[in-house]
Design a protein around this motif. Sequence first.
Motif, PDB file in Angstrom:
ATOM      1  N   ILE A  81     -14.535 -70.658  74.347  1.00  0.00           N
ATOM      2  CA  ILE A  81     -14.752 -71.217  75.570  1.00  0.00           C
ATOM      3  C   ILE A  81     -14.550 -72.676  75.609  1.00  0.00           C
ATOM      4  O   ILE A  81     -14.990 -73.364  74.613  1.00  0.00           O
ATOM      5  N   ALA A  82     -13.546 -73.120  76.610  1.00  0.00           N
ATOM      6  CA  ALA A  82     -13.488 -74.859  76.888  1.00  0.00           C
ATOM      7  C   ALA A  82     -14.255 -74.847  77.903  1.00  0.00           C
ATOM      8  O   ALA A  82     -14.249 -74.358  79.158  1.00  0.00           O
ATOM      9  N   LYS A  83     -15.004 -75.979  77.725  1.00  0.00           N
ATOM     10  CA  LYS A  83     -15.766 -76.709  78.997  1.00  0.00           C
ATOM     11  C   LYS A  83     -15.140 -77.906  79.529  1.00  0.00           C
ATOM     12  O   LYS A  83     -15.176 -78.815  78.694  1.00  0.00           O
ATOM     13  N   GLY A  84     -14.698 -77.894  80.485  1.00  0.00           N
ATOM     14  CA  GLY A  84     -13.931 -79.072  81.432  1.00  0.00           C
ATOM     15  C   GLY A  84     -15.060 -80.097  81.969  1.00  0.00           C
ATOM     16  O   GLY A  84     -16.338 -79.861  81.811  1.00  0.00           O
ATOM     17  N   GLN A  85     -14.630 -81.334  82.138  1.00  0.00           N
ATOM     18  CA  GLN A  85     -15.293 -82.214  82.515  1.00  0.00           C
ATOM     19  C   GLN A  85     -16.037 -81.905  84.053  1.00  0.00           C
ATOM     20  O   GLN A  85     -17.068 -82.322  84.296  1.00  0.00           O
ATOM     21  N   SER A  86     -15.390 -81.040  84.736  1.00  0.00           N
ATOM     22  CA  SER A  86     -15.793 -80.444  86.051  1.00  0.00           C
ATOM     23  C   SER A  86     -17.245 -79.829  85.639  1.00  0.00           C
ATOM     24  O   SER A  86     -17.715 -79.480  86.773  1.00  0.00           O
TER      25      SER A  86
ATOM     26  N   VAL B 235     -15.543 -77.259  72.848  1.00  0.00           N
ATOM     27  CA  VAL B 235     -14.893 -76.065  72.678  1.00  0.00           C
ATOM     28  C   VAL B 235     -16.077 -75.198  71.798  1.00  0.00           C
ATOM     29  O   VAL B 235     -16.343 -75.592  70.862  1.00  0.00           O
ATOM     30  N   ILE B 236     -16.343 -73.821  72.363  1.00  0.00           N
ATOM     31  CA  ILE B 236     -17.293 -72.974  71.670  1.00  0.00           C
ATOM     32  C   ILE B 236     -16.475 -71.821  71.290  1.00  0.00           C
ATOM     33  O   ILE B 236     -15.522 -71.263  71.924  1.00  0.00           O
ATOM     34  N   VAL B 237     -16.669 -71.554  69.722  1.00  0.00           N
ATOM     35  CA  VAL B 237     -15.712 -70.404  69.407  1.00  0.00           C
ATOM     36  C   VAL B 237     -16.503 -69.797  68.318  1.00  0.00           C
ATOM     37  O   VAL B 237     -17.459 -70.144  67.937  1.00  0.00           O
TER      38      VAL B 237
END
Length: 296
Positions: free
Chosen positions: A75-80, A121-123
């Motif tokens: 999971i990629a977490k964006g600045q938004s 980034v969560i893996v």
Amino acid sequence: MQDRFVNCIAQLPQALADNLVPLLHQDFCGHIDAQQVADLCAATNMTTDQLLLAMLPVAAALAKPPISEFYVGAIAKGQSGDIYMGANMELNGEALFHSVHAEQSAISHAWLSGETVIEDVIVNFSPCGHCRQFMNELVSGQSIKIHLPDQAIQPLSHYLPYAFGPSDLDITAPLLSKQQQEFALESADPMVIEALDQASLSYAPYTGSYAAVVLETKDGQTFCGRYAENAAFNPSMLPMQMALSTMSRHNRDFSEINRAVLIESGKGKISLVGATMDALHAVAVVELEHIVVDPV
Ligand SMILES: O=c1ccn([C@H]2C[C@H](O)[C@@H](CO)O2)c(=O)[nH]1
Ligand SMILES: [Zn+2]
């Protein structure tokens, strides 16, 4: 809910499962917006970090690993505050280099959705060396926070110390930073226009071979991939692989591909046409439409 999530939902805490099921409708492709993330946190009484780790089985359920049968979710977490899931993809019966890693899938998902900064980034497994190098190409790559089950949150610099990166090749505008190429091409074909738009947003600082692929399915839907180069070259993500991984996240079968367009700059040092045809012909009986454009 899509069939591919049935097993993973059963492993989740009940409150999370109950609140997630309505999101996992037919069109779900792994994007959850900031408000939905906040609502899930409130409903499950979890922090965002806890929630994202708990949702990794959902990301892993997006995987298509016919060779390894090893399901990796990221999971990629964006600045938004929006989050973008990704998963690994392998092409059945084809050379392993066609594979897309979960981290690349999640990061390209964020990029295609317009995110310019990825903070976390969560893996579900420790990222391989190739993914560590891929992440080091991002804006503030060294400080991206890596979350793994049973590990303290650490910046990428912890996992990739003394890193090689874009600055070693004098590249200052990293992957995901806002930049745009202009190309001269007139077309009334919506697929060509889409491919041109995507190519103009591609990242090819090492070759200048800006490129994108658009795939169309028989129902008229399109799925795209942009070229994303890497300072170490081999971890680069080709536009066809990115487009196929976009299709996988959308739960679409490659046999549904009806048309495939590659647009690339005619002024770059390389051409992706051979590599693109290889991957396309591995999954579908469709001729590649290859368009070469000149930068303005
Ligand atoms: O960081 C990693 C390591 C491996 N994989 C995938 C690649 C391949 O599909 C499978 C076995 O290596 O796991 C990832 O997605 N990310
Ligand atoms: Zn990897």
